[in-house]
Scaffold this motif. Sequence first.
Motif, PDB file in Angstrom:
ATOM      1  N   ALA A   6       0.982  -1.112  -0.123  1.00 17.27           N
ATOM      2  CA  ALA A   6       0.008   0.025   0.066  1.00 17.27           C
ATOM      3  C   ALA A   6       1.090   1.220  -0.040  1.00 17.27           C
ATOM      4  O   ALA A   6       2.214   1.218  -0.119  1.00 17.27           O
ATOM      5  N   ASN A   7       0.410   2.651   0.052  1.00 16.96           N
ATOM      6  CA  ASN A   7       0.884   3.456   0.153  1.00 16.96           C
ATOM      7  C   ASN A   7       0.665   4.323   1.545  1.00 16.96           C
ATOM      8  O   ASN A   7      -0.515   4.495   1.840  1.00 16.96           O
ATOM      9  N   ARG A   8       1.701   4.740   2.404  1.00 14.71           N
ATOM     10  CA  ARG A   8       1.348   5.360   3.506  1.00 14.71           C
ATOM     11  C   ARG A   8       0.499   6.935   3.417  1.00 14.71           C
ATOM     12  O   ARG A   8       1.180   7.544   2.391  1.00 14.71           O
ATOM     13  N   LEU A   9      -0.217   7.114   4.089  1.00 11.98           N
ATOM     14  CA  LEU A   9      -1.116   8.395   3.933  1.00 11.98           C
ATOM     15  C   LEU A   9       0.000   9.466   4.182  1.00 11.98           C
ATOM     16  O   LEU A   9      -0.260  10.550   3.712  1.00 11.98           O
ATOM     17  N   SER A  10       0.653   9.325   5.143  1.00 13.07           N
ATOM     18  CA  SER A  10       1.328  10.558   5.825  1.00 13.07           C
ATOM     19  C   SER A  10       2.498  11.100   5.097  1.00 13.07           C
ATOM     20  O   SER A  10       2.740  12.395   4.784  1.00 13.07           O
ATOM     21  N   ASP A  11       3.022  10.217   4.176  1.00 10.04           N
ATOM     22  CA  ASP A  11       4.154  10.598   3.251  1.00 10.04           C
ATOM     23  C   ASP A  11       4.171  10.156   1.871  1.00 10.04           C
ATOM     24  O   ASP A  11       4.949  10.238   1.144  1.00 10.04           O
ATOM     25  N   GLY A  12       3.288   9.256   1.682  1.00  7.64           N
ATOM     26  CA  GLY A  12       3.235   8.597   0.141  1.00  7.64           C
ATOM     27  C   GLY A  12       4.151   7.346   0.152  1.00  7.64           C
ATOM     28  O   GLY A  12       4.075   6.765  -0.857  1.00  7.64           O
ATOM     29  N   GLU A  13       4.780   7.049   1.154  1.00  2.13           N
ATOM     30  CA  GLU A  13       6.093   5.848   1.108  1.00  2.13           C
ATOM     31  C   GLU A  13       5.145   4.637   0.826  1.00  2.13           C
ATOM     32  O   GLU A  13       3.921   4.291   1.359  1.00  2.13           O
ATOM     33  N   VAL A  14       5.966   3.829  -0.211  1.00  7.45           N
ATOM     34  CA  VAL A  14       5.696   2.589  -0.377  1.00  7.45           C
ATOM     35  C   VAL A  14       5.863   1.592   0.734  1.00  7.45           C
ATOM     36  O   VAL A  14       6.829   1.565   1.441  1.00  7.45           O
ATOM     37  N   VAL A  15       4.692   0.762   1.228  1.00 10.04           N
ATOM     38  CA  VAL A  15       4.873   0.060   2.500  1.00 10.04           C
ATOM     39  C   VAL A  15       4.308  -1.474   2.236  1.00 10.04           C
ATOM     40  O   VAL A  15       3.532  -1.706   1.379  1.00 10.04           O
ATOM     41  N   PHE A  16       4.757  -2.289   3.107  1.00  9.22           N
ATOM     42  CA  PHE A  16       4.553  -3.742   2.934  1.00  9.22           C
ATOM     43  C   PHE A  16       4.104  -4.168   4.248  1.00  9.22           C
ATOM     44  O   PHE A  16       4.446  -3.799   5.266  1.00  9.22           O
ATOM     45  N   ARG A  73       5.906  -3.019 -12.457  1.00 12.66           N
ATOM     46  CA  ARG A  73       5.843  -1.655 -11.665  1.00 12.66           C
ATOM     47  C   ARG A  73       5.801  -1.977 -10.468  1.00 12.66           C
ATOM     48  O   ARG A  73       6.395  -0.931  -9.490  1.00 12.66           O
ATOM     49  N   GLU A  74       5.711  -3.009  -9.729  1.00 12.74           N
ATOM     50  CA  GLU A  74       5.889  -3.257  -8.321  1.00 12.74           C
ATOM     51  C   GLU A  74       7.363  -3.162  -7.978  1.00 12.74           C
ATOM     52  O   GLU A  74       7.556  -3.031  -6.693  1.00 12.74           O
ATOM     53  N   ARG A  75       7.939  -3.739  -8.736  1.00  9.45           N
ATOM     54  CA  ARG A  75       9.619  -3.627  -8.682  1.00  9.45           C
ATOM     55  C   ARG A  75       9.880  -2.373  -8.613  1.00  9.45           C
ATOM     56  O   ARG A  75      10.922  -1.973  -7.676  1.00  9.45           O
ATOM     57  N   ILE A  76       9.489  -1.496  -9.445  1.00  7.98           N
ATOM     58  CA  ILE A  76       9.922  -0.194  -9.334  1.00  7.98           C
ATOM     59  C   ILE A  76       9.428   0.515  -7.816  1.00  7.98           C
ATOM     60  O   ILE A  76      10.121   1.512  -7.284  1.00  7.98           O
ATOM     61  N   ARG A  77       8.261   0.324  -7.564  1.00  6.35           N
ATOM     62  CA  ARG A  77       7.491   0.743  -6.274  1.00  6.35           C
ATOM     63  C   ARG A  77       8.488   0.076  -5.057  1.00  6.35           C
ATOM     64  O   ARG A  77       8.776   1.017  -4.187  1.00  6.35           O
ATOM     65  N   ALA A  78       8.956  -0.919  -5.147  1.00  6.52           N
ATOM     66  CA  ALA A  78       9.774  -1.492  -4.153  1.00  6.52           C
ATOM     67  C   ALA A  78      11.176  -0.896  -4.000  1.00  6.52           C
ATOM     68  O   ALA A  78      11.866  -0.737  -2.947  1.00  6.52           O
ATOM     69  N   LEU A  79      11.634  -0.527  -5.206  1.00 10.89           N
ATOM     70  CA  LEU A  79      13.045   0.169  -5.181  1.00 10.89           C
ATOM     71  C   LEU A  79      13.144   1.716  -4.775  1.00 10.89           C
ATOM     72  O   LEU A  79      14.091   2.187  -4.522  1.00 10.89           O
ATOM     73  N   GLY A  80      11.824   2.244  -4.991  1.00 11.07           N
ATOM     74  CA  GLY A  80      11.833   3.753  -4.833  1.00 11.07           C
ATOM     75  C   GLY A  80      12.120   4.170  -6.068  1.00 11.07           C
ATOM     76  O   GLY A  80      11.993   3.638  -7.153  1.00 11.07           O
ATOM     77  N   PRO A  81      12.177   5.845  -6.134  1.00 13.96           N
ATOM     78  CA  PRO A  81      12.622   6.307  -7.390  1.00 13.96           C
ATOM     79  C   PRO A  81      13.759   5.856  -7.758  1.00 13.96           C
ATOM     80  O   PRO A  81      14.615   5.446  -7.424  1.00 13.96           O
ATOM     81  N   THR A  82      13.516   5.539  -9.254  1.00 17.17           N
ATOM     82  CA  THR A  82      14.498   5.034 -10.349  1.00 17.17           C
ATOM     83  C   THR A  82      15.138   5.997 -10.955  1.00 17.17           C
ATOM     84  O   THR A  82      15.663   5.498 -12.020  1.00 17.17           O
ATOM     85  N   ASN A  83      15.326   7.139 -10.846  1.00 22.53           N
ATOM     86  CA  ASN A  83      15.913   8.355 -11.550  1.00 22.53           C
ATOM     87  C   ASN A  83      17.216   8.207 -11.292  1.00 22.53           C
ATOM     88  O   ASN A  83      18.070   8.727 -12.114  1.00 22.53           O
ATOM     89  N   HIS A  84      17.901   7.634 -10.294  1.00 17.90           N
ATOM     90  CA  HIS A  84      19.220   7.613 -10.018  1.00 17.90           C
ATOM     91  C   HIS A  84      19.614   6.405  -9.108  1.00 17.90           C
ATOM     92  O   HIS A  84      18.811   6.333  -8.231  1.00 17.90           O
ATOM     93  N   GLU A  85      20.593   5.772  -9.382  1.00 16.69           N
ATOM     94  CA  GLU A  85      21.051   4.676  -8.566  1.00 16.69           C
ATOM     95  C   GLU A  85      21.122   4.956  -6.851  1.00 16.69           C
ATOM     96  O   GLU A  85      21.132   4.172  -6.006  1.00 16.69           O
ATOM     97  N   LEU A  86      21.680   6.358  -6.591  1.00 13.22           N
ATOM     98  CA  LEU A  86      21.619   6.795  -5.334  1.00 13.22           C
ATOM     99  C   LEU A  86      20.682   7.470  -4.687  1.00 13.22           C
ATOM    100  O   LEU A  86      20.725   7.880  -3.527  1.00 13.22           O
ATOM    101  N   HIS A  87      19.319   7.265  -5.107  1.00 11.41           N
ATOM    102  CA  HIS A  87      18.119   7.826  -4.736  1.00 11.41           C
ATOM    103  C   HIS A  87      17.402   6.580  -4.199  1.00 11.41           C
ATOM    104  O   HIS A  87      16.995   5.409  -4.858  1.00 11.41           O
ATOM    105  N   GLY A  88      16.234   7.107  -3.258  1.00 10.42           N
ATOM    106  CA  GLY A  88      15.316   5.888  -2.933  1.00 10.42           C
ATOM    107  C   GLY A  88      16.013   4.602  -2.055  1.00 10.42           C
ATOM    108  O   GLY A  88      17.032   4.661  -1.752  1.00 10.42           O
ATOM    109  N   LYS A  89      15.274   3.661  -2.100  1.00 15.38           N
ATOM    110  CA  LYS A  89      15.553   2.390  -1.328  1.00 15.38           C
ATOM    111  C   LYS A  89      16.684   1.728  -1.990  1.00 15.38           C
ATOM    112  O   LYS A  89      17.596   0.890  -1.338  1.00 15.38           O
TER     113      LYS A  89
END
Length: 119
Positions: A6-16, A73-89
Amino acid sequence: MKALTANRLSDGEVVFWKDGTWVERLSEAQVFSDEAGAGEAEASARTQRTVVIDPYLIDLVDSAGFWAPVSYRERIRALGPTNHELHGKQAEGGGAVEALRQAHGAARSSGRVNLIRRK
């Protein structure tokens, strides 16, 4: 195998889902092998509307000893932003992140197919 996301309401973070709470890493998520357990968790998660929005089940495949979503799509969500390897999870690196990067599967998970409306 399935996991609940799902997505957390407080900050939009993908959560499991993990044993009644939400975690930020797929590698920490509870994995369901039976439909009954997965459905029960999804029903329980839907009662937490003030915490997350639109919880749903995703299909998983084994990838390098870790679980990875079948859907790109879900792999992208699990990795976080994919614009750069040093961003996100993905910036954390490690075996779970590499497994997500190397996973292969369908364009769409069967868990979301019923949400798509066709004209």
